[in-house]
Motif scaffolding. Sequence first.
Motif, PDB file in Angstrom:
ATOM      1  N   ASP A  22       0.595  -1.312  -0.157  1.00  0.00           N
ATOM      2  CA  ASP A  22      -0.112   0.339  -0.240  1.00  0.00           C
ATOM      3  C   ASP A  22       1.133   0.776  -0.156  1.00  0.00           C
ATOM      4  OD1 ASP A  22      -2.257  -1.475  -0.188  1.00  0.00           O
ATOM      5  OD2 ASP A  22      -2.954  -1.318   1.901  1.00  0.00           O
ATOM      6  N   LEU A  23       1.998   1.297   0.661  1.00  0.00           N
ATOM      7  CA  LEU A  23       3.171   2.690   0.635  1.00  0.00           C
ATOM      8  C   LEU A  23       3.856   2.785  -0.348  1.00  0.00           C
ATOM      9  CD1 LEU A  23       3.586   3.670   3.073  1.00  0.00           C
ATOM     10  CD2 LEU A  23       5.967   2.574   3.513  1.00  0.00           C
ATOM     11  N   GLU A  24       3.390   1.428  -1.367  1.00  0.00           N
ATOM     12  CA  GLU A  24       4.405   1.444  -2.926  1.00  0.00           C
ATOM     13  C   GLU A  24       3.413   2.601  -3.692  1.00  0.00           C
ATOM     14  OE1 GLU A  24       6.810   1.865  -4.321  1.00  0.00           O
ATOM     15  OE2 GLU A  24       8.353   1.501  -2.413  1.00  0.00           O
ATOM     16  N   LYS A  25       2.367   1.902  -3.553  1.00  0.00           N
ATOM     17  CA  LYS A  25       0.454   2.361  -4.540  1.00  0.00           C
ATOM     18  C   LYS A  25       0.121   3.836  -4.139  1.00  0.00           C
ATOM     19  CE  LYS A  25      -2.375  -1.865  -4.342  1.00  0.00           C
ATOM     20  NZ  LYS A  25      -3.721  -1.643  -3.796  1.00  0.00           N
ATOM     21  N   ILE A  26       0.561   4.122  -3.400  1.00  0.00           N
ATOM     22  CA  ILE A  26       0.447   5.580  -1.888  1.00  0.00           C
ATOM     23  C   ILE A  26       1.658   6.707  -2.748  1.00  0.00           C
ATOM     24  CG2 ILE A  26       0.378   6.741  -0.438  1.00  0.00           C
ATOM     25  CD1 ILE A  26      -0.633   5.236   0.982  1.00  0.00           C
ATOM     26  N   LEU A  27       3.198   6.082  -2.819  1.00  0.00           N
ATOM     27  CA  LEU A  27       3.897   6.564  -3.722  1.00  0.00           C
ATOM     28  C   LEU A  27       3.579   7.075  -5.543  1.00  0.00           C
ATOM     29  CD1 LEU A  27       6.627   5.650  -1.682  1.00  0.00           C
ATOM     30  CD2 LEU A  27       5.816   7.838  -1.195  1.00  0.00           C
ATOM     31  N   THR A  28       2.818   5.801  -5.821  1.00  0.00           N
ATOM     32  CA  THR A  28       3.091   6.309  -7.208  1.00  0.00           C
ATOM     33  C   THR A  28       1.447   7.090  -7.009  1.00  0.00           C
ATOM     34  OG1 THR A  28       3.696   4.037  -7.189  1.00  0.00           O
ATOM     35  CG2 THR A  28       2.568   4.706  -9.457  1.00  0.00           C
ATOM     36  N   LYS A  29       0.938   6.707  -6.512  1.00  0.00           N
ATOM     37  CA  LYS A  29      -0.487   7.622  -6.401  1.00  0.00           C
ATOM     38  C   LYS A  29       0.025   9.533  -6.520  1.00  0.00           C
ATOM     39  CE  LYS A  29      -3.919   6.701  -4.513  1.00  0.00           C
ATOM     40  NZ  LYS A  29      -5.099   6.373  -5.927  1.00  0.00           N
ATOM     41  N   PHE A  30       0.938   9.629  -5.478  1.00  0.00           N
ATOM     42  CA  PHE A  30       1.344  10.875  -4.936  1.00  0.00           C
ATOM     43  C   PHE A  30       2.974  11.173  -5.275  1.00  0.00           C
ATOM     44  CE2 PHE A  30      -2.195  10.435  -2.235  1.00  0.00           C
ATOM     45  CZ  PHE A  30      -3.134  10.891  -3.163  1.00  0.00           C
ATOM     46  N   ILE A  80      -4.078  12.398   2.705  1.00  0.00           N
ATOM     47  CA  ILE A  80      -4.624  11.701   1.972  1.00  0.00           C
ATOM     48  C   ILE A  80      -4.107  10.066   1.991  1.00  0.00           C
ATOM     49  CG2 ILE A  80      -6.586  11.327  -0.295  1.00  0.00           C
ATOM     50  CD1 ILE A  80      -6.239  14.152  -0.968  1.00  0.00           C
ATOM     51  N   GLY A  81      -2.749  10.035   1.947  1.00  0.00           N
ATOM     52  CA  GLY A  81      -2.380   8.624   1.600  1.00  0.00           C
ATOM     53  C   GLY A  81      -2.402   8.746   2.882  1.00  0.00           C
ATOM     54  N   ARG A  82      -2.102   9.196   4.358  1.00  0.00           N
ATOM     55  CA  ARG A  82      -2.389   8.069   5.475  1.00  0.00           C
ATOM     56  C   ARG A  82      -3.860   7.749   5.772  1.00  0.00           C
ATOM     57  NH1 ARG A  82      -0.837  12.828   9.825  1.00  0.00           N
ATOM     58  NH2 ARG A  82      -3.391  12.796   9.803  1.00  0.00           N
ATOM     59  N   ALA A  83      -4.941   8.504   5.325  1.00  0.00           N
ATOM     60  CA  ALA A  83      -5.808   8.106   5.954  1.00  0.00           C
ATOM     61  C   ALA A  83      -6.016   6.412   5.052  1.00  0.00           C
ATOM     62  CB  ALA A  83      -7.389   8.960   5.233  1.00  0.00           C
ATOM     63  N   LEU A  84      -5.738   6.501   3.219  1.00  0.00           N
ATOM     64  CA  LEU A  84      -5.552   5.292   2.750  1.00  0.00           C
ATOM     65  C   LEU A  84      -5.195   3.998   3.227  1.00  0.00           C
ATOM     66  CD1 LEU A  84      -5.387   6.417  -0.610  1.00  0.00           C
ATOM     67  CD2 LEU A  84      -7.567   6.332   0.176  1.00  0.00           C
ATOM     68  N   MET A  85      -3.880   4.337   4.111  1.00  0.00           N
ATOM     69  CA  MET A  85      -3.175   3.566   4.291  1.00  0.00           C
ATOM     70  C   MET A  85      -3.904   2.055   5.729  1.00  0.00           C
ATOM     71  SD  MET A  85      -0.108   2.803   3.363  1.00  0.00           S
ATOM     72  CE  MET A  85       0.313   1.839   4.568  1.00  0.00           C
ATOM     73  N   SER A  86      -5.361   2.833   5.834  1.00  0.00           N
ATOM     74  CA  SER A  86      -5.679   1.922   6.702  1.00  0.00           C
ATOM     75  C   SER A  86      -6.769   1.386   5.735  1.00  0.00           C
ATOM     76  CB  SER A  86      -6.586   2.331   7.929  1.00  0.00           C
ATOM     77  OG  SER A  86      -7.670   3.252   7.391  1.00  0.00           O
ATOM     78  N   ARG A  87      -6.514   0.629   4.617  1.00  0.00           N
ATOM     79  CA  ARG A  87      -7.168   0.383   3.280  1.00  0.00           C
ATOM     80  C   ARG A  87      -9.265   0.820   4.219  1.00  0.00           C
ATOM     81  NH1 ARG A  87      -5.200  -5.861   2.430  1.00  0.00           N
ATOM     82  NH2 ARG A  87      -3.912  -4.729   0.996  1.00  0.00           N
ATOM     83  N   ARG A 113      -9.027  15.549  -8.483  1.00  0.00           N
ATOM     84  CA  ARG A 113      -8.651  14.394  -8.789  1.00  0.00           C
ATOM     85  C   ARG A 113      -8.232  13.477  -8.485  1.00  0.00           C
ATOM     86  NH1 ARG A 113      -4.225  16.777 -12.286  1.00  0.00           N
ATOM     87  NH2 ARG A 113      -5.587  18.470 -12.736  1.00  0.00           N
ATOM     88  N   SER A 114      -7.027  13.175  -7.358  1.00  0.00           N
ATOM     89  CA  SER A 114      -7.140  12.389  -6.514  1.00  0.00           C
ATOM     90  C   SER A 114      -8.198  11.677  -6.136  1.00  0.00           C
ATOM     91  CB  SER A 114      -5.513  12.731  -5.471  1.00  0.00           C
ATOM     92  OG  SER A 114      -6.592  13.775  -4.378  1.00  0.00           O
ATOM     93  N   ILE A 115      -9.120  12.599  -5.618  1.00  0.00           N
ATOM     94  CA  ILE A 115     -10.424  12.100  -5.223  1.00  0.00           C
ATOM     95  C   ILE A 115     -11.373  11.213  -5.911  1.00  0.00           C
ATOM     96  CG2 ILE A 115     -12.793  12.578  -3.698  1.00  0.00           C
ATOM     97  CD1 ILE A 115     -11.494  15.499  -2.454  1.00  0.00           C
ATOM     98  N   VAL A 116     -11.513  11.485  -7.296  1.00  0.00           N
ATOM     99  CA  VAL A 116     -11.772  11.088  -7.777  1.00  0.00           C
ATOM    100  C   VAL A 116     -11.185   9.369  -8.056  1.00  0.00           C
ATOM    101  CG1 VAL A 116     -12.223  10.586 -10.800  1.00  0.00           C
ATOM    102  CG2 VAL A 116     -12.799  12.952  -9.533  1.00  0.00           C
ATOM    103  N   GLN A 117     -10.097   9.396  -8.352  1.00  0.00           N
ATOM    104  CA  GLN A 117      -8.985   8.475  -8.123  1.00  0.00           C
ATOM    105  C   GLN A 117      -9.343   7.794  -7.539  1.00  0.00           C
ATOM    106  OE1 GLN A 117      -4.810   9.828  -8.343  1.00  0.00           O
ATOM    107  NE2 GLN A 117      -4.797   8.793 -10.393  1.00  0.00           N
ATOM    108  N   ILE A 118      -9.147   7.942  -6.209  1.00  0.00           N
ATOM    109  CA  ILE A 118      -9.652   6.958  -4.691  1.00  0.00           C
ATOM    110  C   ILE A 118     -11.161   7.009  -5.143  1.00  0.00           C
ATOM    111  CG2 ILE A 118     -10.218   7.093  -2.507  1.00  0.00           C
ATOM    112  CD1 ILE A 118      -7.752   9.705  -2.764  1.00  0.00           C
ATOM    113  N   ASN A 119     -11.796   7.296  -5.620  1.00  0.00           N
ATOM    114  CA  ASN A 119     -13.667   6.589  -6.005  1.00  0.00           C
ATOM    115  C   ASN A 119     -13.513   5.552  -6.937  1.00  0.00           C
ATOM    116  OD1 ASN A 119     -16.261   8.231  -7.679  1.00  0.00           O
ATOM    117  ND2 ASN A 119     -16.245   6.530  -5.323  1.00  0.00           N
ATOM    118  N   GLN A 120     -13.212   6.153  -7.829  1.00  0.00           N
ATOM    119  CA  GLN A 120     -12.946   4.847  -9.165  1.00  0.00           C
ATOM    120  C   GLN A 120     -12.258   4.060  -9.143  1.00  0.00           C
ATOM    121  OE1 GLN A 120     -13.506   7.669 -12.394  1.00  0.00           O
ATOM    122  NE2 GLN A 120     -15.664   8.620 -12.045  1.00  0.00           N
ATOM    123  N   GLU A 121     -11.007   4.116  -8.902  1.00  0.00           N
ATOM    124  CA  GLU A 121      -9.830   3.513  -8.792  1.00  0.00           C
ATOM    125  C   GLU A 121      -9.830   2.943  -8.320  1.00  0.00           C
ATOM    126  OE1 GLU A 121      -6.710   4.719 -10.583  1.00  0.00           O
ATOM    127  OE2 GLU A 121      -7.590   6.084 -12.579  1.00  0.00           O
TER     128      GLU A 121
END
Length: 239
Positions: free
Chosen positions: A115-123, A147-154, A177-185
Amino acid sequence: MALLECKNISINYEQIRAVKDVSLVLEEGETITLIGANGAGKSSILKAITGLKGLNSGEIIFNGERIDGMSPSSIVEKGIAMTPEGRRVFPYMSVKDNLLMGAFTRKDKDGIKEDLEKILTKFPRLKERYKQQASTMSGGEQQMMVIGRALMSRPKILLMDEPSLGIAPKLVQNIARSIVQINQEDKISVILVEQNSRMALKISQRAYAMQLGEVLLSGKSKDLIHDERIIELYLGGSH
């Protein structure tokens, strides 16, 4: 069945009623937004969903289970994360350690790494600043990190409290854009509280317009963006 439902919730601070009999629904895979002036009760609703503020009446159901009255950490474990207003970073910790704080309830080391890798790719900006102290970053970079920190809790649901507040205008686009991405992807449902009503209505499917602790209007965002009352109340001065 809705993913999350607030049923006739009321929230008081001392003798003041901040939220009066509000009901709202979030379906799986949806982004909804709460718009309204300061003091409309929007942030109080997010605090109630995360267990930071108790209800005076009503109930909150998540995934078929009643969660009002549960501790904030139990609610995070169930799958609800929040990015708080004003960002609230751990200023003296590195970007890496701030992100890892989001995974404090998890035990799956490989999953955390992934997940850490994913977040660093996203941001990518966070990757550049990975070892840097959080307090040295700009407001926009800190917001990405939160936002990345919140995503780390899956989370299954991400609650976002004023993500564009105090952010340079050119970065607001990136946040949207990142909000749309979090929702859709990432397939995470989102409840967005946002002063920038135009942006919020553009990136959400449905909206609740609040005034003085009550829902004034609700409906599809694409309809509300053209509604005369919404334009007059919330979009008048914003571009």
